[in-house]
Design a protein around this motif. Structure first.
Motif, PDB file in Angstrom:
ATOM      1  N   ARG A 134      17.754  -1.912 -27.029  1.00 54.43           N
ATOM      2  CA  ARG A 134      18.135  -2.300 -25.912  1.00 54.43           C
ATOM      3  C   ARG A 134      18.010  -3.922 -25.943  1.00 54.43           C
ATOM      4  O   ARG A 134      16.848  -4.185 -26.239  1.00 54.43           O
ATOM      5  N   PHE A 136      19.254  -5.806 -23.040  1.00 56.12           N
ATOM      6  CA  PHE A 136      18.800  -5.818 -21.472  1.00 56.12           C
ATOM      7  C   PHE A 136      19.511  -4.817 -20.773  1.00 56.12           C
ATOM      8  O   PHE A 136      20.616  -4.321 -21.214  1.00 56.12           O
ATOM      9  N   GLU A 137      19.054  -4.407 -19.700  1.00 60.84           N
ATOM     10  CA  GLU A 137      19.776  -3.539 -18.624  1.00 60.84           C
ATOM     11  C   GLU A 137      19.569  -4.109 -17.222  1.00 60.84           C
ATOM     12  O   GLU A 137      18.340  -4.648 -16.994  1.00 60.84           O
ATOM     13  N   ARG A 138      20.419  -3.961 -16.449  1.00 62.80           N
ATOM     14  CA  ARG A 138      20.351  -4.556 -15.162  1.00 62.80           C
ATOM     15  C   ARG A 138      20.901  -3.288 -14.203  1.00 62.80           C
ATOM     16  O   ARG A 138      21.810  -2.751 -14.368  1.00 62.80           O
ATOM     17  N   GLU A 142      17.939  -5.521 -10.320  1.00 66.18           N
ATOM     18  CA  GLU A 142      16.797  -5.295 -11.093  1.00 66.18           C
ATOM     19  C   GLU A 142      16.990  -5.457 -12.708  1.00 66.18           C
ATOM     20  O   GLU A 142      17.744  -4.908 -13.187  1.00 66.18           O
ATOM     21  N   THR A 144      15.799  -5.713 -16.837  1.00 67.25           N
ATOM     22  CA  THR A 144      14.686  -5.598 -17.777  1.00 67.25           C
ATOM     23  C   THR A 144      15.412  -6.126 -19.095  1.00 67.25           C
ATOM     24  O   THR A 144      16.412  -5.920 -19.565  1.00 67.25           O
ATOM     25  N   ARG A 156      17.185 -13.811 -13.618  1.00 68.64           N
ATOM     26  CA  ARG A 156      16.931 -12.959 -12.441  1.00 68.64           C
ATOM     27  C   ARG A 156      16.984 -13.659 -11.064  1.00 68.64           C
ATOM     28  O   ARG A 156      17.090 -13.150  -9.947  1.00 68.64           O
TER      29      ARG A 156
END
Length: 390
Positions: A134, A136-138, A142, A144, A156
């Motif tokens: 990964r 990024f995850e959104r 939120e 990450t 963010r």
């Protein structure tokens, strides 16, 4: 290089459809092996089918995702991330885009899920050494991030319901995320209505030898392309063609050329950009008003390792069945509409398994109705006769 693309809930596409550039017949020269992928990828694929069957929706979805990444930041709330399925579907408001591409030989996977035009999920993964990791995850607001992506933490504070993380990543400095965003944005989008013969489209391509060679396909007398010419009249594009013959030269404004020449002139900059950088060209109605031999030659150029050493890819839509016999079975896709008005997309390579032989005359089989995806034209004269008042 483009590996595959998925989309749901977009224009005439209701249910998920998947388009793939992974080669089924890998032993031929046209299939380009990608060591980090463990697969070979195609450099040409064509989508065929009746008018209004959804060919433009499939290619338009690719163009739409590209535009969203380019424009959602800093446009923020003004950006439109959805063009949902146009017919009722029990109030469904969720759509998804998935694209997989290679960057420097490494596979990347990007997913976006939208509900009512707002981002519910967004994620980017890559596969170094073929293991999924990964970046990024959104989920909603939120975000990450993977380790090492600290510069992207500013995202963010910049997120909004209609802003993509990938769009922000382009603005905050170099990273693997930004590299993938630029690869996605390198996709060249063209359709038959583009006013692509304007000067800004030709400033980079105008001096390229390949551009002149491509123009000679439609007119062997073309000797030079002039860019940023003084406007001779209102509506002038600032681009002109120099033709030489019989010991003299003649300068012609592109806007005064035939429709077919203008269309070809508009697609050439995209082709030049793709061939020189190894990018993807997405071309809707590629053959509109252009001679079939010219289109066939362009398809051959993308499939040739000498003419296309960097693995540029051509993905096009066409209603011209003569191209079918020039393509391999894994390079042919068909669209058709269901009774509900829903676009379905399928690969010829997957149709009836091995019964689609490599040696088959695909055009003849298609026109005979073997693969479906044909317009319903039977009985039209009788139907018209019943309504025309004579």
């Amino acid at each position: 290089m483009l590996i595959r693309f998925e989309v749901s809930n977009f224009r005439s596409i209701r249910d998920r459809v998947e388009f793939s550039m992974v080669a089924v017949d890998r032993e031929r020269a046209a299939a380009r092996a990608v060591s980090g992928l463990g697969e070979s990828l195609l450099t040409v694929a064509g989508i065929f089918g009746p008018n209004a069957s959804g060919k433009s929706s499939v290619l338009g979805a690719m163009a739409h995702l590209r535009r969203a990444v380019a424009e959602s930041f800093p446009a923020r709330e003004e950006a439109s991330l959805m063009q949902p399925f146009t017919l009722p579907r029990d109030g469904a408001r969720v759509g998804e885009f998935v694209v997989e591409m290679t960057v420097a030989g490494v596979r990347f996977e990007y997913r976006v899920t939208l509900e009512s035009g707002q981002v519910q999920y967004e994620g980017l993964f890559h596969y170094p050494e073929r293991k999924r990791r990964r970046l990024f995850e959104r989920r909603g607001s939120e975000l990450t991030l993977a380790r090492g992506l600290g510069t992207l933490a500013v995202a963010r504070d910049l997120l909004a319901p209609q802003v993509l993380v990938l769009s922000i990543a382009r603005q905050v400095g170099p990273s693997l995320v930004g590299d993938f965003a630029e690869e996605l944005l390198s996709i060249q989008v063209w359709n038959a209505s583009d006013d692509g013969y304007a000067a800004e489209c030709w400033r980079e391509a105008g001096g390229a030898a390949i551009a002149l060679a491509l123009m000679k396909l439609v007119d062997p007398d073309v000797d030079e392309i002039l860019v940023d010419q003084p406007a001779a009249a209102e509506g002038s594009s600032g681009v002109a063609i120099v033709r030489r013959g019989s010991g003299r030269s003649m300068v012609c404004e592109v806007v005064d050329e035939s429709g077919g020449v203008r269309r070809w002139f508009s697609v050439v900059p995209s082709v030049v950009a793709a061939l020189t950088s190894g990018a993807v060209v997405v071309a809707d109605d590629l053959d509109a008003g252009i001679h079939p031999l010219v289109v066939a030659e362009l398809v051959r150029v993308f499939g040739d390792r000498v003419a296309n050493p960097k693995g540029a890819q051509l993905v096009f839509a066409s209603a011209r069945t003569g191209l079918l016999n020039q393509l391999n079975r894994d390079e042919v896709w068909f669209t058709e509409k269901s009774e509900e008005g829903v676009t379905r997309l399928g690969s010829l390579a997957e149709f009836a398994g091995e019964r689609v032989r490599k040696s088959e005359n695909v055009e003849r089989s298609y026109l005979a109705g073997r693969f479906g995806a044909l317009p319903e034209v039977g009985g039209m004269a009788r139907e018209l006769g019943s309504v025309v008042d004579v």
